[in-house]
Structures are given as structure tokens and as C-alpha cells.
Design an enzyme around this catalytic site. Structure first.
Site, PDB file in Angstrom:
ATOM      1  N   GLU A 259     -51.603  -1.122 -42.125  1.00 41.95           N
ATOM      2  CA  GLU A 259     -52.745  -0.544 -42.838  1.00 41.95           C
ATOM      3  C   GLU A 259     -53.051  -1.304 -44.123  1.00 41.95           C
ATOM      4  O   GLU A 259     -54.134  -1.203 -44.690  1.00 41.95           O
ATOM      5  CB  GLU A 259     -52.424   0.921 -43.149  1.00 41.95           C
ATOM      6  CG  GLU A 259     -53.621   1.792 -43.418  1.00 41.95           C
ATOM      7  CD  GLU A 259     -53.246   3.268 -43.314  1.00 41.95           C
ATOM      8  OE1 GLU A 259     -53.826   4.049 -44.076  1.00 41.95           O
ATOM      9  OE2 GLU A 259     -52.397   3.622 -42.479  1.00 41.95           O
ATOM     10  N   PRO A 314     -57.865   8.974 -43.269  1.00 41.28           N
ATOM     11  CA  PRO A 314     -56.579   9.189 -42.580  1.00 41.28           C
ATOM     12  C   PRO A 314     -56.582   8.595 -41.175  1.00 41.28           C
ATOM     13  O   PRO A 314     -57.625   8.447 -40.529  1.00 41.28           O
ATOM     14  CB  PRO A 314     -56.452  10.709 -42.548  1.00 41.28           C
ATOM     15  CG  PRO A 314     -57.206  11.170 -43.750  1.00 41.28           C
ATOM     16  CD  PRO A 314     -58.386  10.233 -43.848  1.00 41.28           C
ATOM     17  N   ARG A 315     -55.408   8.286 -40.686  1.00 40.23           N
ATOM     18  CA  ARG A 315     -55.272   7.535 -39.442  1.00 40.23           C
ATOM     19  C   ARG A 315     -55.905   8.224 -38.240  1.00 40.23           C
ATOM     20  O   ARG A 315     -56.449   7.561 -37.353  1.00 40.23           O
ATOM     21  CB  ARG A 315     -53.780   7.279 -39.167  1.00 40.23           C
ATOM     22  CG  ARG A 315     -53.186   6.277 -40.129  1.00 40.23           C
ATOM     23  CD  ARG A 315     -51.686   6.168 -39.974  1.00 40.23           C
ATOM     24  NE  ARG A 315     -51.153   5.096 -40.797  1.00 40.23           N
ATOM     25  CZ  ARG A 315     -49.863   4.818 -40.897  1.00 40.23           C
ATOM     26  NH1 ARG A 315     -48.978   5.542 -40.236  1.00 40.23           N
ATOM     27  NH2 ARG A 315     -49.450   3.818 -41.656  1.00 40.23           N
ATOM     28  N   ASP A 316     -55.802   9.552 -38.178  1.00 39.64           N
ATOM     29  CA  ASP A 316     -56.369  10.234 -37.014  1.00 39.64           C
ATOM     30  C   ASP A 316     -57.872  10.056 -36.952  1.00 39.64           C
ATOM     31  O   ASP A 316     -58.456   9.877 -35.879  1.00 39.64           O
ATOM     32  CB  ASP A 316     -55.987  11.715 -37.014  1.00 39.64           C
ATOM     33  CG  ASP A 316     -56.478  12.465 -38.246  1.00 39.64           C
ATOM     34  OD1 ASP A 316     -56.389  11.904 -39.351  1.00 39.64           O
ATOM     35  OD2 ASP A 316     -56.941  13.610 -38.113  1.00 39.64           O
ATOM     36  N   ARG A 416     -49.752  12.328 -40.200  1.00 40.16           N
ATOM     37  CA  ARG A 416     -49.019  11.718 -41.302  1.00 40.16           C
ATOM     38  C   ARG A 416     -49.860  10.666 -42.005  1.00 40.16           C
ATOM     39  O   ARG A 416     -50.491   9.831 -41.359  1.00 40.16           O
ATOM     40  CB  ARG A 416     -47.733  11.057 -40.786  1.00 40.16           C
ATOM     41  CG  ARG A 416     -46.965  10.320 -41.876  1.00 40.16           C
ATOM     42  CD  ARG A 416     -45.690   9.702 -41.335  1.00 40.16           C
ATOM     43  NE  ARG A 416     -45.913   8.633 -40.381  1.00 40.16           N
ATOM     44  CZ  ARG A 416     -46.202   7.372 -40.707  1.00 40.16           C
ATOM     45  NH1 ARG A 416     -46.364   7.025 -41.982  1.00 40.16           N
ATOM     46  NH2 ARG A 416     -46.350   6.457 -39.768  1.00 40.16           N
TER      47      ARG A 416
END
Length: 604
Positions: A259, A314-316, A416
Site C-alpha cells: 500500500e 480502506p482496503r475493502d 483491517r
């Protein structure tokens, strides 16, 4: 086919605390247990220093305030809870945010060489979902430096290490832990550890999926060991698909692209060359996210602008956006999208800030990221679910059984944030180790006893594949399981597909009862996989059952037939326990956050 002696239960060792796993959580737990006076052993599946933690590249999230003096534990706590869509165990998120800075400084005291600011402070970089730059880092190889430091500390303290040793069963004395049983991977010899405290620090479950960033060890060992021992699992429906894994060539598909590339200026583009993330900013993040390319670019050059580029959602959110672009036909030739930093940063900056990424793509894909974009796509990366533990002590519902790191559930809720994993390992690894040592000391007046029949049963179970003739090939069963999980329990789910997956997992479990392994115990990877498969099947059933039950979309769990977040589900956890040889599911209320912490979410 060789002859084996199933009743030969091998060597014995006695300790106060046995730590299963030698990643960040395991090493930190072992150090803490040793410092508390416990006779401590580390048992690891691979070689010391080879744990999957070394693949964590971006940094350790900790509100140290080195880059932004305004940052503090309350902001970090709020970011973590929001990232997890408020399903986190609030107490775990609070302890994590409060203690992470001290754990980073502790690493520095033990010799970790962090990157530095111009003022000589530990440098902190931006990451998705974090309001401020707060990831302490060592280039893009922070996990490697963390393992090097903790490993050096553990060896200097004289902690015993059993390398290339797999644990197959937790042994009990009544309701209490009495030790662990396993075998040496090199020789196949059996081994029993007598100990009143066992700390599980075994990592994740990614090898149940076809495309994953996880290393070969991540077969859900700790999750399955815990549930078979009587512990409960929570949040298993929440599997994080990291938005950026390599997609080409096929031999490296799924390997993580940190990231940090986006944190240092990289942007996501579709096959039309359009920066598409602006189309996917959820209402929840609009107040904190740039809504134009110009504003996002100003953020990269003027850090006083507190609006974030959408690539750092966020990753999602990012993973779902990439998935949508590919499904809409705007993907790359190899089924991903483009991550471009070459057009935004000069080569010297890229080589200095992202040396591992440069070499990874140059050596493995013949791509020069200082000159051309990377082809990336979502990859199974992390499971938010794990062993249900007490937030303060990291103990499960089984006395003497502790869990820390990715194998423990609750800390991250439904999703997370990047960088929170490494600080999670440090904070709760330490707490697990300390409390495991304290518990072991309390058992001295009423010592636990290993049941010899249980040892014999564990030995028989481990060696069973050698006795089956004409049975299934473990590699075929794993391949079919990975296809089921990838196709039916992947990034987008439906009830019909999840029900189909559970049916297929049941068939695979039946096939796994008749695995055949050729040869002898020495250097036998087929035998290792036959044992790992039992764990992968337990975990896969837990994930699919929980995903079918949660009729909403939240964090890492997306239901195509229930696309909205359901407020009612935001107050509930799904808990899984063993019932005979199957998984039993229950729903329990989420722990209530105290008023003073709730107030943090009402501030402007």
C-alpha cells in the site's frame, strides 16, 4: 508404501509456556513470557526468520505524532473502529491504539533501524484509512526489520526454538490446556510438549484460496487447533482481499504490492487510462476524501491539506472498486487494473522509498516501475476472524490457551486498516505472553497432566494417511478446495453460491478422510499437506457458514444479494464452535462501548 509405528509417540519436552508460531506475535509473546520468568519455547513450522511477517512492507501503525503533532491514540482508535465498520471489539482497538507507540519505541531500543525525519524522529508514512501519516517504517521492508529485531532479541535471551516442527493437536487435562502434540517436518519423528500455557500465533488462512498473498504456512492451523480444543471463533466471514496483488506473470499472481505505493503517490487507472477511484467514494468517507483529481494532487504536495486521495480509502472499498472496473470490462489484458507511480514520482524517489517493489517487479515480471505502471488486482490477504479472546489478557474460553496476531479475532472488526497488523502483533503478542506466563505460575500448585491416550490418538491421526491405500491425493483435494473458495466464497458472495460451497466443502471433507500418502515420513510434503488439509477444511466451513448467516454487506464481507449494511447486524457477532465433527453457529451481542469513547465519533 512404508510401514509406520503409530504407537511410538516420540520425544517429550516440558515448559511453562509454548508459543506456536515465530512471526511478530509469536516472537513478542515468547519474549514477554520469558521476561515474566516462564520457561518458554517457540515452535515454528518453517525456519526462524522465515515467518510471513517478513512480507509486511508498509509499516507499523502507531500514533506517535512525529509527522502530525495532532495525531493521538484517540484518532487512531476512531480510524480503526471506522475501518472495521464499528464491529471491532472496542477494548482491543483502544488498547492497541494506546500501546502501539510504546511497542514501536521498544523495537527501536532493541535495535530496529527505522527511517528518519529531517529532525531525527522515526519517519511515519500515509496509509489507507488513517487520518494522519502514522506508519513507522523501514523503506518498504518493515516486517523484515521487525522480525530481525525480535528474533535477535529472542535468541539473545536464550529462548528455546523448535524449527520446522508442526503442531497438530492441543492436549488437555479436563478443560485446561496440558500441552501440544506435533512432529518434526524433516524426520517425521513425533514430539509432545507438556505445558499449562499455549500461545497460538500461527497467522492466517490464505492457502484455502486460489489467489493469495499468503505464504505456504498459512493453512489455518491455529484457528483449527483452537476450535478443536473447544475455543470459539468470531468474525470468520470477514476475509480481506488486499486490493493490490501482482496479476502477471501467472507464477507470481497474488504476491502483494504494498500500500506504500499508493501512500507515496501512486494512482489507480483502468484500461481507458482514467483514474476511477473518484467514482467509488462512499458517503461515509466523503468528508475526509478528495473529490477531484486536482484536490487529491494538492494533498500529495501540500500535506497541510487534510483531504485524502481516494486511492487511500480502506482496503475493502478499494478492492470492491477494482473488482467493479474489471467486471465492467475496463480491466487490463491480464484481468487487473493499473497502479501508476512512474508518471507521478521521479525514479530516484521511487528507488529510495520503494526498493523492494522495484526489485520485485523487475526480477519477477520484467516491469520497471520507474517507467511503466504495474498490473495489479485483489488477492486474498488477511482474515479478520479468529479465536475469541479476552481483550486484556488474550486468553480464549479454554483455560491456558491464548492467541495473538492474525489468528485472534475481534481487533479489526469487519476490515483491517493497513499497518494495524504489525502493531497488533506487538501489542497483543506481549499481552498474550505475559498472561500465559502468569497463568502458568498459578498452576504450579495444581499442575496439569498430559493424557497418554490423547497423545496416542494424536499420533494415530497424524500418521493415518500412510495406512490408507488407494485413497485421495492431498494435492487434488487442496486444488479443488481452493477453487471452491475462490469461486463461491470470494470477494463477492450470494446465498446460492455459499450454500453450494458448503455442500462442496462437505464432499471435500469426506474425501479428506481417505487421503493416501506414498513414501516414508522423511521430507514428505504430501504428508504435510494431508495434515494441513484438515485445518483448511475446518476454517473454510467456518468462513462459508458465517458468510451465509450474515445477510448484509460490511467490510471484507460483500453479499451481492444483500448489498447494503444492516444496522441490526452492526450490533452482533457470529460465533463458531465445534459440535462433534461439525461447526456450530451462534449469534451474540457486540460488547458495548463506554460513553466517553462513543463521544469521539460525535466530534467534528
Amino acid at each position: 508404501m512404508s510401514t509406520v509405528e503409530p504407537r511410538n509417540t516420540g520425544e517429550r519436552h516440558s515448559y511453562d509456556v509454548v508459543v506456536v508460531g515465530a512471526g511478530g506475535a509469536g516472537l513478542r509473546a515468547a519474549i514477554a513470557a520469558h521476561d515474566a520468568g516462564a520457561r518458554t519455547a517457540i515452535v515454528c513450522k518453517s525456519l526462524l526468520g522465515k515467518a510471513h511477517t517478513v512480507m509486511a512492507e508498509g509499516g507499523i501503525a502507531a500514533a506517535m505524532g512525529n509527522a502530525w503533532p495532532e495525531d493521538n491514540w484517540k484518532v487512531h482508535f476512531r480510524d480503526t473502529m471506522r475501518g472495521g465498520k464499528m464491529l471491532n471489539n472496542w477494548r482491543m482497538a483502544q488498547l492497541h491504539a494506546q500501546e502501539a507507540p510504546d511497542r514501536v519505541l521498544e523495537l527501536e531500543e532493541w535495535g530496529a533501524l527505522f527511517d528518519r525525519t529531517n529532525d531525527g524522529l522515526i519517519s511515519q508514512r500515509d496509509f489507507g484509512g488513517h487520518r494522519y501519516a502514522r506508519l513507522a517504517h523501514v523503506g518498504d521492508r518493515t516486517g523484515l526489520e521487525m522480525i530481525r529485531t525480535l528474533q535477535q532479541r529472542a535468541v539473545a535471551l536464550g529462548i528455546d526454538v523448535f524449527m520446522e516442527c508442526t503442531i497438530t493437536e492441543i492436549l488437555k487435562d479436563g478443560d485446561r490446556v496440558a500441552g501440544a502434540f506435533g512432529y518434526w517436518r524433516e524426520s517425521g519423528r513425533l514430539i509432545t510438549f507438556e505445558a499449562p500455557s499455549v500461545v497460538l500465533a500461527t497467522g492466517g488462512i490464505g492457502k484455502s484460496f486460489k489467489v493469495t498473498s499468503n505464504s505456504w504456512e498459512y493453512t489455518g492451523d491455529g484457528h483449527a487447533l483452537a476450535v478443536r480444543a473447544g475455543a470459539s471463533l468470531i468474525n470468520m466471514e470477514f476475509v480481506q482481499f488486499h486490493p493490490t496483488g501482482m496479476v502477471w506473470p501467472p507464477s507470481v499472481r497474488g504476491i502483494l504490492v504494498t500500500e506504500s505505493v499508493r501512500g507515496d503517490g501512486g494512482v489507480l487507472k483502468n484500461s481507458e487510462g482514467r483514474r476511477f477511484m473518484f467514482d467509488y467514494i462512499p458517503d461515509f468517507f466523503k468528508a475526509e476524501t478528495a473529490d477531484s483529481i486536482e484536490e487529491a494532487d494538492r494533498w500529495y504536495t501540500d500535506k497541510k491539506n487534510n483531504r485524502r486521495p481516494p486511492e487511500l480509502l480502506p482496503r475493502d472499498e478499494v478492492a470492491r472498486a477494482i473488482n467493479s472496473e474489471v467486471k465492467a470490462g475496463r480491466g487490463t489484458p491480464h484481468g487487473g487494473i493499473y497502479l501508476d507511480i512512474a508518471s507521478r514520482r521521479d525514479p530516484e524517489y521511487i528507488m529510495r522509498r520503494l526498493p523492494s517493489m522495484y526489485h520485485q517487479f523487475k526480477e519477477l515480471a520484467d516491469v520497471d516501475i520507474t517507467k511503466e505502471p504495474m498490473e495489479i488486482g485483489p488477492t486474498c490477504h488477511y482474515v479478520m476472524g479468529g479465536v475469541e479472546v479476552d481483550p486484556d489478557t488474550a486468553v480464549s474460553i479454554v483455560p491456558g490457551l491464548y492467541a495473538a496476531g492474525e489468528v485472534a479475532g475481534g481487533m479489526h472488526g469487519s476490515n483491517r486498516l493497513g499497518g494495524n497488523s504489525l502493531s497488533d502483533l506487538l501489542v497483543f503478542g506481549r499481552r498474550a505472553g505475559l498472561n500465559a506466563a502468569y497463568y502458568a505460575a498459578r498452576t504450579h500448585d495444581a499442575p496439569v497432566t498430559v493424557d497418554e491416550d490423547a497423545v496416542v490418538a494424536a499420533a494415530d491421526a497424524a500418521l493415518a494417511p500412510f495406512s490408507e491405500e488407494g485413497g485421495e491425493n492431498p494435492y487434488s483435494v487442496q486444488k479443488d478446495l481452493q477453487e471452491v473458495m475462490h469461486t463461491l466464497v470470494g470477494i463477492i458472495r450470494t446465498a446460492e453460491e455459499l450454500e453450494q460451497a458448503l455442500g462442496e466443502i462437505e464432499k471435500l471433507a469426506e474425501r479428506s478422510r481417505h487421503l493416501t500418502v506414498e513414501g516414508n515420513r522423511q521430507y514428505n510434503p504430501g504428508w504435510h499437506l494431508a495434515i494441513d488439509l484438515q485445518n483448511m477444511l475446518w476454517v473454510s466451513e467456518c468462513i462459508a457458514k458465517a458468510a451465509l448467516t450474515r445477510t448484509e454487506s460490511r467490510g471484507g464481507h460483500t453479499r451481492d444479494d444483500y448489498p447494503m449494511t444492516d444496522q441490526d447486524w452492526g450490533t452482533k457477532n457470529i460465533v463458531l464452535r465445534r459440535h462433534d465433527d461439525s461447526v456450530e453457529l451462534a449469534i451474540q451481542p457486540l460488547p458495548q462501548m463506554p460513553a466517553e469513547l462513543k463521544a469521539l465519533f460525535e466530534e467534528k
